[in-house]
Each structure stands twice: as C-alpha cells, then as structure tokens.
Enzyme design. Sequence first.
Site, PDB file in Angstrom:
ATOM      1  N   GLU A  98      34.047  65.068  31.627  1.00  0.00           N
ATOM      2  CA  GLU A  98      33.186  64.136  32.357  1.00  0.00           C
ATOM      3  C   GLU A  98      33.029  64.552  33.816  1.00  0.00           C
ATOM      4  O   GLU A  98      33.667  65.508  34.290  1.00  0.00           O
ATOM      5  CB  GLU A  98      33.757  62.717  32.213  1.00  0.00           C
ATOM      6  CG  GLU A  98      33.750  62.291  30.748  1.00  0.00           C
ATOM      7  CD  GLU A  98      34.212  60.867  30.509  1.00  0.00           C
ATOM      8  OE1 GLU A  98      34.766  60.234  31.432  1.00  0.00           O
ATOM      9  OE2 GLU A  98      34.012  60.384  29.381  1.00  0.00           O
ATOM     10  N   GLU A 102      31.707  68.425  21.278  1.00  0.00           N
ATOM     11  CA  GLU A 102      30.986  69.313  20.357  1.00  0.00           C
ATOM     12  C   GLU A 102      30.257  70.405  21.139  1.00  0.00           C
ATOM     13  O   GLU A 102      30.218  71.567  20.724  1.00  0.00           O
ATOM     14  CB  GLU A 102      29.963  68.511  19.537  1.00  0.00           C
ATOM     15  CG  GLU A 102      30.578  67.451  18.636  1.00  0.00           C
ATOM     16  CD  GLU A 102      30.708  66.087  19.318  1.00  0.00           C
ATOM     17  OE1 GLU A 102      30.964  66.031  20.535  1.00  0.00           O
ATOM     18  OE2 GLU A 102      30.572  65.085  18.603  1.00  0.00           O
TER      19      GLU A 102
HETATM   20  N1  THU Z   1      31.608  62.009  23.478  1.00  0.00           N
HETATM   21  C1  THU Z   1      31.851  63.217  22.903  1.00  0.00           C
HETATM   22  O1  THU Z   1      32.461  64.101  23.507  1.00  0.00           O
HETATM   23  N2  THU Z   1      31.404  63.419  21.639  1.00  0.00           N
HETATM   24  C2  THU Z   1      30.811  62.483  20.859  1.00  0.00           C
HETATM   25  O2  THU Z   1      30.446  62.780  19.742  1.00  0.00           O
HETATM   26  C3  THU Z   1      30.613  61.116  21.378  1.00  0.00           C
HETATM   27  C4  THU Z   1      30.854  60.943  22.835  1.00  0.00           C
HETATM   28  C5  THU Z   1      32.124  61.775  24.825  1.00  0.00           C
HETATM   29  C6  THU Z   1      31.108  61.764  25.930  1.00  0.00           C
HETATM   30  C7  THU Z   1      31.813  60.937  26.982  1.00  0.00           C
HETATM   31  O3  THU Z   1      32.661  61.793  27.744  1.00  0.00           O
HETATM   32  C8  THU Z   1      32.673  59.977  26.183  1.00  0.00           C
HETATM   33  O4  THU Z   1      32.766  60.517  24.878  1.00  0.00           O
HETATM   34  C9  THU Z   1      32.124  58.569  26.112  1.00  0.00           C
HETATM   35  O5  THU Z   1      30.790  58.564  25.724  1.00  0.00           O
END
Ligand code: THU
Length: 130
Positions: free
Chosen positions: A41, A52
């Site tokens: 993030e 992913e």
């Molecule tokens: N997130 C992922 O890394 N992969 C997913 O398939 C769903 C969401 C992450 C993005 C963000 O850092 C956090 O989860 C909350 O949305």
Amino acid sequence: MTLLAAATAVRDRAYAPYSQFKVGAALRGAAGQVFVGCNVENAAYPEGTCAEAGAIAAMIAGGETRIAELLVIADCPSPVPPCGGCRQKIAEFADPGVVVTLATTDGQMKSMTVADLLPGVFTAAHMDRD
Ligand code: THU
C-alpha cells in the site's frame, strides 16, 4: 513448496498499514517455478498494488510468461476474491481453464477457473480488425 505455503509465507510480508488487510499470492509458471507477491500500500491510496499484481510482476521479471495455477490468501470471512483489475491481469497470462484458488487463513478454499473469474474478458484478439 505448495502454492498455499508460498502464499501464506509471503502474506506476512505484505505492507498494508492503511487497510490492515494483508494478502498473499503465489503462482506456478508453465515451467514449474513458483512466484509470489503481496499487497504493497501507499499513503497515496490509489498507488497501492495488489498481491496478484506483485506475483505477476515477479513472474515476468523472472522470465516466465504463462500462469499454470494461482492461489490467493487473506484473513477474510470467505475465500478472498481477486479484485476486478487483478482478474484482468491474471487473464492476460493464463488460459481460461487455469485454476485460481481463493483461500482464507482459517483454511477455507474455493477453486475457480480464470473464465469463471472474468467472463467476457477483453483480450488482444478484440483489437484484431482483419
Ligand atoms: N488486495 C489484494 O492485494 N488482492 C485482492 O485480490 C484484493 C485486495 C489488497 C489491496 C489493498 O492493499 C487491500 O487488499 C485492501 O483492499
């Protein structure tokens, strides 16, 4: 190493101070090698990247271009669904029948195909005009 073990391990390294939602992804490339990624993030929220996307970037950097199977895991009430953008990213490098397993840290698992995840996917073929 199994994809479950690899994704579980890399999830611990996720950088998710804003959502507190750590995600791990592991994929096996066509040649058998495993690549992993976690979400990263950013204080400028839209600049964050998904687990992913990280695994796919590692795959491409590692010289592989095709996904044979993929697993994603999070601490979630139900098996974590990849976001819409990640579905498109996965479809770029995986055949429609490739199995994607959605998992939770408490042991729930749901397997789907890439075609199940993104019906009607836009592909390079849609840009063919001849
Ligand atoms: N997130 C992922 O890394 N992969 C997913 O398939 C769903 C969401 C992450 C993005 C963000 O850092 C956090 O989860 C909350 O949305």
